[in-house]
Design an enzyme around this catalytic site. Structure first.
Site, PDB file in Angstrom:
ATOM      1  N   HIS A   1     -22.954  -7.308 -36.070  1.00 35.55           N
ATOM      2  CA  HIS A   1     -23.188  -8.651 -36.599  1.00 35.55           C
ATOM      3  C   HIS A   1     -21.865  -9.246 -37.098  1.00 35.55           C
ATOM      4  O   HIS A   1     -21.074  -8.569 -37.742  1.00 35.55           O
ATOM      5  CB  HIS A   1     -24.178  -8.542 -37.762  1.00 35.55           C
ATOM      6  CG  HIS A   1     -24.812  -9.813 -38.163  1.00 35.55           C
ATOM      7  ND1 HIS A   1     -25.951 -10.313 -37.545  1.00 35.55           N
ATOM      8  CD2 HIS A   1     -24.497 -10.698 -39.126  1.00 35.55           C
ATOM      9  CE1 HIS A   1     -26.305 -11.439 -38.123  1.00 35.55           C
ATOM     10  NE2 HIS A   1     -25.437 -11.705 -39.077  1.00 35.55           N
TER      11      HIS A   1
ATOM     12  N   ASP B   1     -25.939  -4.470 -33.894  1.00 31.52           N
ATOM     13  CA  ASP B   1     -26.193  -5.397 -35.005  1.00 31.52           C
ATOM     14  C   ASP B   1     -27.058  -4.702 -36.062  1.00 31.52           C
ATOM     15  O   ASP B   1     -28.210  -4.356 -35.816  1.00 31.52           O
ATOM     16  CB  ASP B   1     -26.904  -6.644 -34.467  1.00 31.52           C
ATOM     17  CG  ASP B   1     -26.966  -7.774 -35.482  1.00 31.52           C
ATOM     18  OD1 ASP B   1     -27.002  -7.504 -36.693  1.00 31.52           O
ATOM     19  OD2 ASP B   1     -26.987  -8.941 -35.047  1.00 31.52           O
TER      20      ASP B   1
END
Length: 232
Positions: A201, A170
């Site tokens: 993400h 992420d």
């Protein structure tokens, strides 16, 4: 299943929050608040609500930016729209956002949902964590929640089940932040963390370039089972 754009009363009763509501065709299993990312109640979020309604839940997505940018629908794959969304994120007051979740929970219960859960994405994932710590919601799920590492002290207030989906690559939540989350939350009896190696993400977005099909399917299966267990 039927769906409508609607409004619910704000927590203080002084305003109306725009919402998208998807109702199941038959008996309601429970209520689910679908908390958007920073892109508004766009087609992807509406689809998530529709999917929950098809599974028998009364689903509601509140417009989290209604105070200053009502009605936005942005596409994260368009750079200008991504930057616009990040600007709204900078204006957002998450403490006020929790009050909006309280209003949504109250509305779902008033509509006959015996138990209510929430599932949030990105900023919505952070709000799902905050809902678990600050409200009496029955179950919460956060996908790639941001800034959770900065509010881990609130975890001791979590009384009902919380599940967090954490992509290890992420680019908004770095490895150090993820390590802090694991250190604080792995021992918590009400919290379950799932890592998704190499994913970034937005991997569970309904549509668009960010979606990872295998990762999204696995996370969504875990979420469905979690709500079957805790909202029954």
């Amino acid at each position: 299943m039927s769906a409508t754009n609607s409004h619910i009363s704000s927590f203080d009763g002084k305003a109306q929050i725009p919402t998208y509501v998807a109702r199941p065709a038959g008996e309601t299993k429970g209520g689910i608040v679908v908390i958007p990312e920073i892109f508004g109640v766009n087609a992807g979020i509406r689809q998530k609500c529709d999917d929950w309604a098809e599974q028998g839940y009364l689903a509601l997505a509140p417009d989290i930016f209604w105070r200053f940018a009502p009605g936005i629908e942005l596409n994260p794959d368009v750079e200008a729209e991504m930057q616009e969304a990040l600007g709204y994120f900078g204006q957002y007051d998450a403490d006020e956002g929790v009050k909006d979740l309280e209003a949504a929970i109250r509305w779902l219960r008033s509509e006959g949902a015996a138990k209510v859960g929430c599932v949030g994405f990105c900023l919505g994932g952070r709000l799902a964590y905050m809902a678990a710590a600050r409200t009496d919601i029955d179950a919460s799920v956060g996908y790639y929640g941001v800034m959770i590492d900065q509010m881990l002290g609130e975890s001791r207030a979590i009384a009902n089940p919380l599940m967090l989906h954490i992509p290890t690559a992420d680019h908004f939540v770095d490895a150090a932040a993820q390590a802090k989350m694991h250190e604080a939350l792995d021992p918590h009896p009400k919290v379950t963390l799932h890592d998704y190696a190499g994913l970034d993400h937005g991997f569970a977005a309904t549509e668009g370039n960010r979606r990872d099909e295998a990762g999204a399917r696995l996370a969504d299966e875990r979420t469905r089972a979690f709500f079957v267990e805790h909202l029954a």
